[in-house]
Design a protein around this motif. Structure first.
Motif: not given
Length: 76
Positions: A30-40, A61-69
């Protein structure tokens, strides 16, 4: 009787192949810091509720859905 045994063997082989695939795919960090986790994929902050429910999430969710498809199309 042999039909049932053959089906069971085919299902078992498919299950084992899926298990091997999951073990061999690279782990994404995961790409994360104190601001949160960012979509790869797109770089936006992943909703903290998603991260809470799916700690392994590295995409929104959007990017993961595309990746799964895309991945489903390759394997099926």
């Amino acid at each position: 009787m042999s039909d049932a045994v053959d089906r069971a063997a085919i299902e078992t082989e498919a299950w084992l192949a899926e298990c091997i695939y999951r073990q061999r795919k690279p782990v994404e960090i995961p790409d994360e810091d104190e601001g949160g986790r960012y979509c790869l994929s797109c770089g936006i902050t992943i909703d903290p509720r998603r991260v809470e429910k799916a700690p392994e999430a590295v995409r929104c969710v959007s990017c993961e859905s595309i990746r799964e498809e895309k991945n489903h199309g390759r394997r099926g």
